[in-house]
Design an enzyme around this catalytic site. Structure first.
Site, PDB file in Angstrom:
ATOM      1  N   CYS A 119       0.859  -1.187   0.000  1.00 18.89           N
ATOM      2  CA  CYS A 119       0.000   0.000   0.000  1.00 18.89           C
ATOM      3  C   CYS A 119       0.894   1.235   0.000  1.00 18.89           C
ATOM      4  CB  CYS A 119      -0.880  -0.007   1.252  1.00 18.89           C
ATOM      5  SG  CYS A 119      -1.645   1.577   1.569  1.00 18.89           S
ATOM      6  N   LYS A 164      -2.577  -1.781  19.349  1.00 18.27           N
ATOM      7  CA  LYS A 164      -2.624  -0.395  18.852  1.00 18.27           C
ATOM      8  C   LYS A 164      -4.026  -0.216  18.279  1.00 18.27           C
ATOM      9  CE  LYS A 164       0.191   1.662  15.275  1.00 18.27           C
ATOM     10  NZ  LYS A 164       1.362   1.502  14.409  1.00 18.27           N
ATOM     11  N   ILE A 331       0.420   7.700  12.629  1.00 17.94           N
ATOM     12  CA  ILE A 331      -0.304   6.460  12.318  1.00 17.94           C
ATOM     13  C   ILE A 331       0.415   5.648  11.233  1.00 17.94           C
ATOM     14  CG2 ILE A 331      -2.522   5.479  11.587  1.00 17.94           C
ATOM     15  CD1 ILE A 331      -3.012   7.017  14.077  1.00 17.94           C
TER      16      ILE A 331
HETATM   17  C1  EPZ Z   1      -8.589   2.829   8.217  1.00 13.43           C
HETATM   18  O1  EPZ Z   1      -7.552   1.989   7.685  1.00 13.43           O
HETATM   19  C2  EPZ Z   1      -9.070   3.708   7.061  1.00 13.43           C
HETATM   20  N1  EPZ Z   1      -9.575   2.862   6.001  1.00 13.43           N
HETATM   21  C3  EPZ Z   1      -7.902   4.551   6.537  1.00 13.43           C
HETATM   22  O2  EPZ Z   1      -8.414   5.461   5.544  1.00 13.43           O
HETATM   23  C4  EPZ Z   1      -7.347   5.391   7.673  1.00 13.43           C
HETATM   24  O3  EPZ Z   1      -6.196   6.061   7.228  1.00 13.43           O
HETATM   25  C5  EPZ Z   1      -6.954   4.476   8.861  1.00 13.43           C
HETATM   26  O4  EPZ Z   1      -8.067   3.667   9.259  1.00 13.43           O
HETATM   27  C6  EPZ Z   1      -6.526   5.267  10.080  1.00 13.43           C
HETATM   28  O5  EPZ Z   1      -7.499   6.162  10.472  1.00 13.43           O
HETATM   29  C7  EPZ Z   1     -10.866   2.407   6.098  1.00 13.43           C
HETATM   30  O6  EPZ Z   1     -11.585   2.655   7.041  1.00 13.43           O
HETATM   31  C8  EPZ Z   1     -11.360   1.569   4.968  1.00 13.43           C
HETATM   32  P1  EPZ Z   1      -5.652   0.928  10.986  1.00 13.43           P
HETATM   33  P2  EPZ Z   1      -7.054   0.714   8.542  1.00 13.43           P
HETATM   34  O7  EPZ Z   1      -5.827  -0.540  11.083  1.00 13.43           O
HETATM   35  O8  EPZ Z   1      -8.148   0.204   9.369  1.00 13.43           O
HETATM   36  C9  EPZ Z   1      -1.287  -0.677  12.183  1.00 13.43           C
HETATM   37  C10 EPZ Z   1      -8.619   6.453   3.403  1.00 13.43           C
HETATM   38  O9  EPZ Z   1      -7.898   7.243   2.746  1.00 13.43           O
HETATM   39  N2  EPZ Z   1      -1.894  -2.033  12.157  1.00 13.43           N
HETATM   40  O10 EPZ Z   1      -6.429   1.777  11.922  1.00 13.43           O
HETATM   41  O11 EPZ Z   1      -6.382  -0.203   7.593  1.00 13.43           O
HETATM   42  C11 EPZ Z   1      -1.269  -0.027  10.789  1.00 13.43           C
HETATM   43  O12 EPZ Z   1      -0.155  -0.432  10.050  1.00 13.43           O
HETATM   44  C12 EPZ Z   1      -7.956   5.298   4.186  1.00 13.43           C
HETATM   45  O13 EPZ Z   1      -9.846   6.553   3.464  1.00 13.43           O
HETATM   46  C13 EPZ Z   1      -1.091  -3.140  12.443  1.00 13.43           C
HETATM   47  O14 EPZ Z   1       0.115  -3.001  12.704  1.00 13.43           O
HETATM   48  O15 EPZ Z   1      -5.940   1.390   9.477  1.00 13.43           O
HETATM   49  C14 EPZ Z   1      -1.279   1.456  11.125  1.00 13.43           C
HETATM   50  O16 EPZ Z   1       0.020   1.880  11.422  1.00 13.43           O
HETATM   51  C15 EPZ Z   1      -6.474   5.282   4.030  1.00 13.43           C
HETATM   52  N3  EPZ Z   1      -1.668  -4.365  12.410  1.00 13.43           N
HETATM   53  C16 EPZ Z   1      -2.133   1.507  12.390  1.00 13.43           C
HETATM   54  O17 EPZ Z   1      -2.116   0.192  12.958  1.00 13.43           O
HETATM   55  C17 EPZ Z   1      -3.003  -4.552  12.134  1.00 13.43           C
HETATM   56  O18 EPZ Z   1      -3.491  -5.685  12.120  1.00 13.43           O
HETATM   57  C18 EPZ Z   1      -3.573   1.949  12.171  1.00 13.43           C
HETATM   58  O19 EPZ Z   1      -4.080   1.244  11.092  1.00 13.43           O
HETATM   59  C19 EPZ Z   1      -3.795  -3.421  11.841  1.00 13.43           C
HETATM   60  C20 EPZ Z   1      -3.223  -2.162  11.873  1.00 13.43           C
END
Ligand code: EPZ
Length: 396
Positions: A119, A164, A331
């Site tokens: 990504c 997290k 994030i």
């Molecule tokens: C959601 O993504 C949104 N997507 C993203 O919006 C948004 O940027 C993000 O949340 C943060 O607010 C949707 O809702 C479809 P996370 P998500 O899991 O759920 C780490 C847009 O432009 N992590 O909250 O995939 C991860 O790498 C998109 O609309 C792990 O390490 O994000 C990140 O650093 C882009 N392991 C942090 O946690 C996991 O299993 C937060 O990611 C899951 C996450």
């Protein structure tokens, strides 16, 4: 590749706009339709690319999807048993495809999903999702790019704490827990993003038993069945901030309607600190930026903090706010993709690990730019609106 030719304007943007439904609420809500035997109707749908991809994913799994773009409605009916494979061709273009895992597991005790791959925002593992499923009694293995998950005896209530905060991780575990047997499921350190609360609200109206027992802790009592309902999704807070920022970039005045200002508490505080005049009502925000603005320091964090999706948009705005501004992205590791393009437009931005230092300028110039993900593209378009003549190429 799509191309936008943007001629910047010296005149401030003026007017009002109705905000669409939230993409990041629509996607989990659509995935949750897998849990239902009855028809689910979703209203105020934003027919953006990811929503169409989710329609294709649900159809690939065997759901009947009827859409009315005119009325912004999607009807999803599940007459027959779903297929249990989430194909690579769909999940590779839309990470949110992982949201089908939880409901498939809850209803059919197994599923097989392609891994979503790379990504633009940096590494996006789903280890929290998988470890959460494991806590509910599932096993999984990874083979040839596919994750095979199964819970032969069905999922059982248990406790899981997210290391997290994860938005889709929370939604996936909630959906996986709706039909659990045995003791209730307790999820800790969950995301309380408005889009996640919209999903909880929808599922509870359909007969789920999900309730908060702490600021970031919920308890879910398993039920046997959900009843199909109609639900209007919330307004898109990222789209709202995008429009507000267009007025800030051009020192104009704008009113955004059909959005709950509460969803933008941190963002509005930042805009006020910059010197914008802001008036809020129940479901509208009026902003006037027709004056000299001040630089700010901002860091992104899970809701109710400043949203990471709004960060690239603020970055563009600050390129034309005289003085030194600082942004800290907490994030994602690779979220400054618009910075080098904004620098091409004449902006002064330096990035050091997750910190951006912006020295605001009076003027930006036109240039050819190229973009990748949704938020980066709007950041560059905003820079172009604040400059002279630009060409923004968008990789679709
Ligand atoms: C959601 O993504 C949104 N997507 C993203 O919006 C948004 O940027 C993000 O949340 C943060 O607010 C949707 O809702 C479809 P996370 P998500 O899991 O759920 C780490 C847009 O432009 N992590 O909250 O995939 C991860 O790498 C998109 O609309 C792990 O390490 O994000 C990140 O650093 C882009 N392991 C942090 O946690 C996991 O299993 C937060 O990611 C899951 C996450």
């Amino acid at each position: 590749m799509q191309k936008y030719i943007i001629k910047g304007s010296n005149k401030g943007v003026r007017g009002s706009v109705d905000i669409s439904g939230a993409k990041n609420s629509c996607l989990p809500l659509m995935a949750s339709s897998i849990l239902f035997e009855d028809t689910v109707t979703i209203k105020n749908v934003p027919f953006v690319k990811d929503v169409i991809t989710m329609c294709n994913l649900l159809e690939a799994l065997g759901s009947k999807v009827q859409i009315s773009e005119k009325n912004k409605i999607i009807k999803i009916t599940n007459k027959k048993k779903h297929k249990l494979i989430i194909p690579y061709r769909l999940i590779s273009t839309m990470r949110a495809g992982v949201l089908a895992m939880g409901p498939l597991l809850a209803r059919y005790k197994s599923c097989r999903s392609a891994m979503s791959g790379g990504c633009a925002l940096g590494p996006r593992p789903i280890n929290f999702h998988l470890n959460g499923f494991k806590k509910l009694g599932a096993n999984f293995n990874i083979n040839k790019g596919y994750i095979n998950i199964s819970a032969k005896k069905g999922l059982k209530g248990n406790e899981f704490k997210f290391p997290k905060v994860s938005v889709t991780g929370t939604s996936n575990l909630i959906m996986a827990s709706v039909f659990t047997k045995g003791k209730p499921t307790t999820l800790k350190n969950i995301s309380i993003e408005p889009e996640v609360l919209d999903l909880i609200n929808f599922l509870n109206k359909s007969g789920s038993k999900i309730h908060f027992i702490g600021k970031r802790t919920i308890k879910i009592n398993g039920v046997n069945k959900l009843k199909g309902i109609s639900h209007e999704i919330i307004g898109d807070r990222i789209e709202a901030f995008s429009y507000l920022s267009t007025a800030v970039m051009t020192r104009g005045k704008i009113k955004v309607n059909k959005i709950n200002p509460k969803y933008l508490t941190s963002e509005l505080q930042v805009l006020k600190k910059m010197g914008c005049e802001i008036k809020i009502k129940n479901s509208s925000i009026e902003l006037n930026a027709n004056k000299r603005l001040k630089p700010v320091k901002v860091k992104t964090s899970p809701y109710p903090g400043f949203a990471t999706d709004n960060m690239p948009i603020l970055l563009a705005v600050l390129t034309k706010v005289k003085g030194k501004s600082i942004i800290k992205e907490q994030i994602f590791t690779n979220r400054y993709m618009s910075a080098p393009e904004l620098v091409r437009l004449g902006a002064s931005i330096s990035i050091k690990s997750n910190k951006a230092t912006i020295i605001g300028k009076e003027k930006l110039y036109g240039a050819e730019c190229i973009s990748s993900d949704l938020r980066t593209t709007f950041s560059i378009i905003l820079g172009a609106i604040g400059s002279q003549l630009s060409i923004v190429c968008f990789m679709d």
